[in-house]
Scaffold this motif. Structure first.
Motif, PDB file in Angstrom:
ATOM      1  N   CYS A 490      -5.492 -47.744  -5.948  1.00 17.05           N
ATOM      2  CA  CYS A 490      -5.700 -46.439  -6.593  1.00 17.05           C
ATOM      3  C   CYS A 490      -6.599 -46.636  -7.809  1.00 17.05           C
ATOM      4  CB  CYS A 490      -4.370 -45.819  -7.022  1.00 17.05           C
ATOM      5  SG  CYS A 490      -4.559 -44.163  -7.753  1.00 17.05           S
ATOM      6  N   ASN A 491      -7.745 -45.972  -7.795  1.00 13.35           N
ATOM      7  CA  ASN A 491      -8.724 -46.102  -8.874  1.00 13.35           C
ATOM      8  C   ASN A 491      -8.686 -44.849  -9.752  1.00 13.35           C
ATOM      9  OD1 ASN A 491     -11.464 -45.701 -10.168  1.00 13.35           O
ATOM     10  ND2 ASN A 491     -11.703 -47.767  -9.356  1.00 13.35           N
ATOM     11  N   ALA A 492      -8.456 -45.044 -11.058  1.00 12.48           N
ATOM     12  CA  ALA A 492      -8.409 -43.920 -12.009  1.00 12.48           C
ATOM     13  C   ALA A 492      -9.598 -44.024 -12.952  1.00 12.48           C
ATOM     14  CB  ALA A 492      -7.094 -43.937 -12.785  1.00 12.48           C
ATOM     15  N   GLY A 493     -10.784 -43.661 -12.433  1.00  7.31           N
ATOM     16  CA  GLY A 493     -11.988 -43.662 -13.256  1.00  7.31           C
ATOM     17  C   GLY A 493     -12.508 -45.034 -13.600  1.00  7.31           C
ATOM     18  N   HIS A 494     -12.035 -46.091 -12.917  1.00  2.00           N
ATOM     19  CA  HIS A 494     -12.420 -47.456 -13.252  1.00  2.00           C
ATOM     20  C   HIS A 494     -13.620 -47.896 -12.411  1.00  2.00           C
ATOM     21  CE1 HIS A 494     -11.335 -51.015 -15.504  1.00  2.00           C
ATOM     22  NE2 HIS A 494     -11.565 -51.757 -14.428  1.00  2.00           N
ATOM     23  N   ASN A 495     -14.191 -49.066 -12.794  1.00  5.91           N
ATOM     24  CA  ASN A 495     -15.320 -49.633 -12.065  1.00  5.91           C
ATOM     25  C   ASN A 495     -14.890 -50.018 -10.645  1.00  5.91           C
ATOM     26  OD1 ASN A 495     -15.470 -50.547 -15.119  1.00  5.91           O
ATOM     27  ND2 ASN A 495     -17.562 -50.313 -14.405  1.00  5.91           N
ATOM     28  N   GLN A 496     -15.844 -49.913  -9.701  1.00  7.79           N
ATOM     29  CA  GLN A 496     -15.556 -50.309  -8.321  1.00  7.79           C
ATOM     30  C   GLN A 496     -15.274 -51.807  -8.250  1.00  7.79           C
ATOM     31  OE1 GLN A 496     -19.359 -48.239  -6.874  1.00  7.79           O
ATOM     32  NE2 GLN A 496     -18.081 -48.249  -5.030  1.00  7.79           N
ATOM     33  N   PRO A 497     -14.266 -52.200  -7.481  1.00 10.52           N
ATOM     34  CA  PRO A 497     -14.010 -53.631  -7.300  1.00 10.52           C
ATOM     35  C   PRO A 497     -15.036 -54.241  -6.345  1.00 10.52           C
ATOM     36  CG  PRO A 497     -12.473 -52.361  -5.988  1.00 10.52           C
ATOM     37  CD  PRO A 497     -13.274 -51.363  -6.787  1.00 10.52           C
TER      38      PRO A 497
END
Length: 606
Positions: A490-497
């Motif tokens: 779950c990504n909350a506005g973070h950089n793509q892994p």
């Protein structure tokens, strides 16, 4: 070759160029320029300081002269009232005539015609003087004295009576002629007789120890023969209160009124009457105490009014301005030195971090780092999961975070690896406080919740409830099933892994969600994928891709892909260290502007 290239060639030399010719090193040039700047500033400062002190002395002289004039006016006012009162007393039984002396000066001459009558008794004169003294409470007393051929029947030595205000509503009658005192030799009588006109006596001590000054008017008969004196006495201590109140040029200035050998007014009342002094003594005392003395003579009364002002008071404004000039000069000198150094030296840009952070911040930094896992390998007894992470803060405390844990489903018994990486908006103490809150919430919520989206949602709701300063945090939360390799992310506005899988390296497409803390009750959406043996998941904060070198060029998103591709078979620890090493080489000596956090996860299927 331009001047900049020449400056770059100025190394920290030993004083000789390649041909052996003597040359100045950069240190020498800087020291010479420093000497010139400091010398110019010092000379200018010394000159202005001297001028300012001289002006302060002139201002003090002007201010003192003005206050001395005020003091003289106050004294003249009091003494004029005494003169008028004495004239009024004389006018009650004497006829005043205007007379011009040989110098052309006009004055009054009093002729005796005795309104008390030829048979006026001593008691009647006493009563008349008492009435007069009651009507003029500002006076100490009043007296009438005659030559020996007046009142011979009752006073063979001549009549001399005096009424003194000795206490409240108490008036003392003194018959001086009956005391055997040869009053005619006194200054107030003999001096006035000789002068032939009204005069002020020098201040003197009365019989009860009061400092007195007398105003005396000679009396003449119709044949212009001197027959006696009318005089009034004034207590000089009456000056003290008004002079002290009205004459005050500086905060600590001292006003004094003195005769040729005695104080009349002094801040220390013990000096009045008891201390013998002169204006010359006062000058010497002031010189010894580093004070300034200003004085003015009152010729008619043989008195001197003096002001003593300390150098501290006189130069207070100068010293205050000088302190500011020193501060501004020091700042200006520092700026000048920096500009000179940058102009001459471009070999190396010297930056020194300011150690202004208090000891509590150091403790806070240690506490903050202790909240993050630092022991690696994190799970030395497990072969299915390998993780390595590091955080490099830009300041003593920062807002980046990472954490991970292994939890077991109480119903199925399945184990899963849960991780988080995040970046709080802002820097410093506020960001560190929110970072600590997020780490604590993650630890608490992740142990209970099985869904990554639910973990992020719960963290968001907790932060949003009391987010009065509108701070937010980008997060990435993942849960890996340690049996199947299934990953919920779950990504909350973070950089793509970044995923390294099957020899390929690329960014993972994730669903965009809002950062936590922005809005409460936001519905977060997870992404799912499966990772297999030797696959590596690389996570980071924007401090990596937005890092700048001294040319303000960003590191970007392509460089990490190349590094990971070249080292994808390395361990998670080596891979992270390779990225950090390449980043450090790119940034060089540029100052780190943001926290940098890296995390690498490798899952190995059983």
């Amino acid at each position: 070759m331009n001047i900049r290239e020449k400056i770059r060639e100025l190394k920290w030399t030993n004083g000789r160029d390649a041909n052996g010719k003597k040359m100045y090193s950069m240190w020498q040039l800087c020291l010479w320029l420093l000497f010139l700047v400091v010398a110019t500033y010092s000379l200018s400062f010394a000159r202005n300081y001297y001028i300012a002190k001289q002006q302060a002395l002139l201002d003090a002289k002007t201010k003192a002269d003005l206050n001395l004039q005020i003091a003289s006016c106050i004294i003249d006012k009091h003494l004029s009232q005494v003169e008028i009162s004495c004239d009024n007393l004389a006018s009650t039984f004497l006829e005043a005539k205007d007379v011009i002396d040989e110098n052309g000066n006009k004055y009054k001459k009093f002729i005796y015609h005795n309104r008390f009558g030829a048979t006026a008794s001593k008691s009647e004169i006493f009563d008349g003087l008492e009435l007069f003294t009651k009507a003029n409470p500002h006076l100490w007393g009043a007296a009438i004295s005659f030559e020996t051929d007046f009142y011979q029947d009752t006073c063979p030595n001549g009549l001399c009576v005096f009424v003194r205000h000795s206490a409240k509503d108490v008036y003392e009658h003194v018959d001086i002629s009956a005391m055997g005192d040869n009053f005619r030799e006194k200054e107030w009588y003999g001096g006035t007789k000789k002068l032939g006109r009204a005069q002020w006596t020098k201040p003197y001590l009365d019989v009860i120890g009061e400092l007195i000054v007398s105003y005396c008017i000679p009396i003449y008969d119709e044949n212009n023969k001197f027959i006696g004196i009318v005089d009034v006495d004034y207590q000089l201590s009456r000056f003290n209160e008004e002079l002290t109140k009205e004459v005050h040029p500086y905060e600590n200035s001292e006003l004094m009124l003195l005769t040729s050998n005695q104080f009349i007014v002094h801040p220390n009342r013990n000096y009045i009457k008891d201390k013998q002094t002169s204006i010359e003594d006062l000058k010497r005392d002031c010189e010894a105490d580093n004070k300034k003395l200003y004085f003015s003579n009152i010729d008619s009364n043989m008195m001197t009014v003096a002001l003593v002002c300390s150098n501290e008071d006189i130069f207070r404004n100068v010293e205050e301005i000088t302190s500011k000039i020193k501060l501004y000069g020091a700042i200006g000198l520092l700026i000048t030195l920096i500009l000179l150094f940058l102009t001459i030296v471009e070999i190396k840009k010297v930056t020194e971090s300011r150690a202004n952070i208090e000891s509590e911040l150091c403790v806070a930094s240690n506490i903050q780092m202790d909240m993050l896992p630092k022991m690696f390998p994190a799970f030395p007894d497990r072969q299915d999961i390998n993780v390595y992470a590091t955080l490099k803060p830009a300041k003593s405390v920062g807002g980046d975070l990472y954490d991970f844990l292994i939890k077991k489903d109480p119903q199925t018994g399945k184990e899963s690896f849960c991780f988080i990486i995040g970046d709080v908006s802002g820097k410093g103490v506020p960001a560190s406080l929110l970072m600590a809150m997020v780490c604590s919430l993650f630890r608490d919520i992740a142990r209970k919740e099985l869904k990554a989206s639910k973990i992020v949602s719960d963290i968001n709701n907790c932060i949003s409830d009391r987010n009065e300063h509108d701070m937010f945090c980008t997060l990435a939360v993942g849960i890996i099933d340690l049996e199947t390799g299934h990953l919920e992310y779950c990504n909350a506005g973070h950089n793509q892994p970044i995923i390294a899988k099957d020899g390929e390296v690329d960014y993972v497409d994730v669903t965009p969600n809002l950062p936590v803390g922005a809005f409460g009750d936001f519905e977060y959406i997870s992404d799912e994928m499966t990772i297999g043996g030797n696959d590596k998941l690389f996570l980071y904060t924007d401090g990596l891709t937005e890092a700048e070198n001294i040319k303000k060029e960003e590191y970007g998103e392509q460089a990490p892909l190349e590094i990971i591709k070249n080292h994808m078979n390395d361990t998670t620890t080596n891979l992270v260290n390779h990225v950090l090493s390449e980043l450090s080489a790119f940034v060089g000596k540029a100052e780190q502007s943001d926290d940098i956090t890296l995390m690498c996860i490798q899952f190995n299927k059983k």
